[in-house]
Design an enzyme around this catalytic site. Structure first.
Site, PDB file in Angstrom:
ATOM      1  N   HIS A   1      14.731   6.445   0.517  1.00 44.99           N
ATOM      2  CA  HIS A   1      15.810   7.263   1.178  1.00 44.99           C
ATOM      3  C   HIS A   1      16.551   7.635   0.069  1.00 44.99           C
ATOM      4  O   HIS A   1      17.549   7.009  -0.556  1.00 44.99           O
ATOM      5  CB  HIS A   1      16.845   6.184   2.047  1.00 44.99           C
ATOM      6  CG  HIS A   1      17.919   6.827   2.463  1.00 44.99           C
ATOM      7  ND1 HIS A   1      18.353   6.413   3.717  1.00 44.99           N
ATOM      8  CD2 HIS A   1      18.772   7.830   2.220  1.00 44.99           C
ATOM      9  CE1 HIS A   1      19.483   7.012   4.132  1.00 44.99           C
ATOM     10  NE2 HIS A   1      19.766   7.921   3.428  1.00 44.99           N
TER      11      HIS A   1
ATOM     12  N   GLU B   1      13.672   9.208   4.580  1.00 46.17           N
ATOM     13  CA  GLU B   1      15.177   9.102   5.167  1.00 46.17           C
ATOM     14  C   GLU B   1      16.153   9.895   4.278  1.00 46.17           C
ATOM     15  O   GLU B   1      16.056  10.055   3.145  1.00 46.17           O
ATOM     16  CB  GLU B   1      15.397   7.794   5.478  1.00 46.17           C
ATOM     17  CG  GLU B   1      14.832   6.753   6.130  1.00 46.17           C
ATOM     18  CD  GLU B   1      15.147   5.431   6.279  1.00 46.17           C
ATOM     19  OE1 GLU B   1      14.643   4.663   7.039  1.00 46.17           O
ATOM     20  OE2 GLU B   1      16.218   4.949   5.257  1.00 46.17           O
TER      21      GLU B   1
ATOM     22  N   HIS C   1      17.682  -1.509   9.560  1.00 45.24           N
ATOM     23  CA  HIS C   1      18.841  -2.183   9.086  1.00 45.24           C
ATOM     24  C   HIS C   1      19.052  -3.435   9.341  1.00 45.24           C
ATOM     25  O   HIS C   1      19.621  -3.688  10.469  1.00 45.24           O
ATOM     26  CB  HIS C   1      20.069  -1.132   9.456  1.00 45.24           C
ATOM     27  CG  HIS C   1      21.152  -0.946   8.218  1.00 45.24           C
ATOM     28  ND1 HIS C   1      22.069  -1.981   7.942  1.00 45.24           N
ATOM     29  CD2 HIS C   1      21.250  -0.123   7.433  1.00 45.24           C
ATOM     30  CE1 HIS C   1      22.748  -1.622   7.030  1.00 45.24           C
ATOM     31  NE2 HIS C   1      22.381  -0.546   6.758  1.00 45.24           N
TER      32      HIS C   1
END
Length: 237
Positions: free
Chosen positions: A43, A70, A190
């Site tokens: 990410h 991401e 997450h």
């Protein structure tokens, strides 16, 4: 079987804290795949405080499983993803100064915007996923953008489970059913960890992929990286 994609942002954070190339991000990605991880997730953020844009380019030559990038689709991010053409791009509505992802897309408000971006990635052969909260109307609106998958934001589940509230899974079960009914693939991520992952997986059988980084790397400090990857794979079977 649900695939395990390991987010290696925290490895880059550790490397950047000292300078140099220890730990070696590319070697860790190579080792994780040898240990059984079925994907590598990164990410990159605009300030490059952990994953650098050059890391994303270098990893293209290393990742032979699924490569998931991401991020918020600002122009610089889009250019990077279109250059690399990873297996999957996961679009996340991060503010530039966000410490970590903290909300899913409002796919009703941003539907036209996301439709255009999803179409661009899909024209380039990149599977798309939208980061969403477990809210049926957001999942239904996500489908209208043309995305291939949604990734459920699982912080609320993880917090509830940690306090013994297994009913925290309920919105995610419903979200999974909604995604199934409209033909969307389902990912999640997450705050999933060794303690809460199995219960999540057994209640959402259509789950295709989980992306786990912070917890996995933290647990590996005690358990070892190879061992902890095996433990995650076992919980996903």
């Amino acid at each position: 079987m649900t695939k395990l994609s390991v987010n290696i942002n925290k490895i880059a954070t550790l490397r950047n804290s000292r300078g140099g190339n220890v730990p070696n991000l590319l070697q860790v990605a190579t080792d994780l795949q040898e240990f059984g991880a079925e994907g590598i997730t990164i990410h990159p953020r605009p300030d490059e405080r952990h994953i650098r844009y050059q890391d994303a380019l270098d990893l293209k030559q290393i990742v032979h499983t699924e490569y998931n990038i991401e991020g918020n689709p600002i122009p610089k991010f889009m250019d990077l993803v279109l250059q690399i053409k990873p297996t999957q791009v996961t679009l996340v509505p991060d503010a530039e100064d966000a410490i970590t992802s903290n909300a899913g897309w409002d796919t009703l408000i941003h539907q036209a915007y996301l439709t255009e971006i999803v179409a661009e990635f899909k024209r380039n052969g990149i599977r798309t996923s939208l980061f969403v909260d477990p809210i049926p109307k957001m999942i239904e609106a996500a489908a209208k953008t043309g995305t291939d998958r949604v990734e459920l934001y699982t912080e609320a589940y993880a917090k509830g489970y940690a306090f013994g509230n297994k009913e925290a899974i309920t919105p995610y079960i419903l979200a999974g059913k909604v995604a199934d009914s409209i033909g969307l693939g389902l990912n999640a991520g997450h705050d999933l960890n060794l303690d809460n992952l199995h219960y999540f997986k057994e209640n959402i059988p259509s789950l295709l992929e989980v992306s786990i980084g912070h917890a996995l790397i933290s647990e590996a400090l005690y358990l070892g990286l190879q061992n902890v990857v095996s433990m995650y794979l076992y919980r996903l079977k």
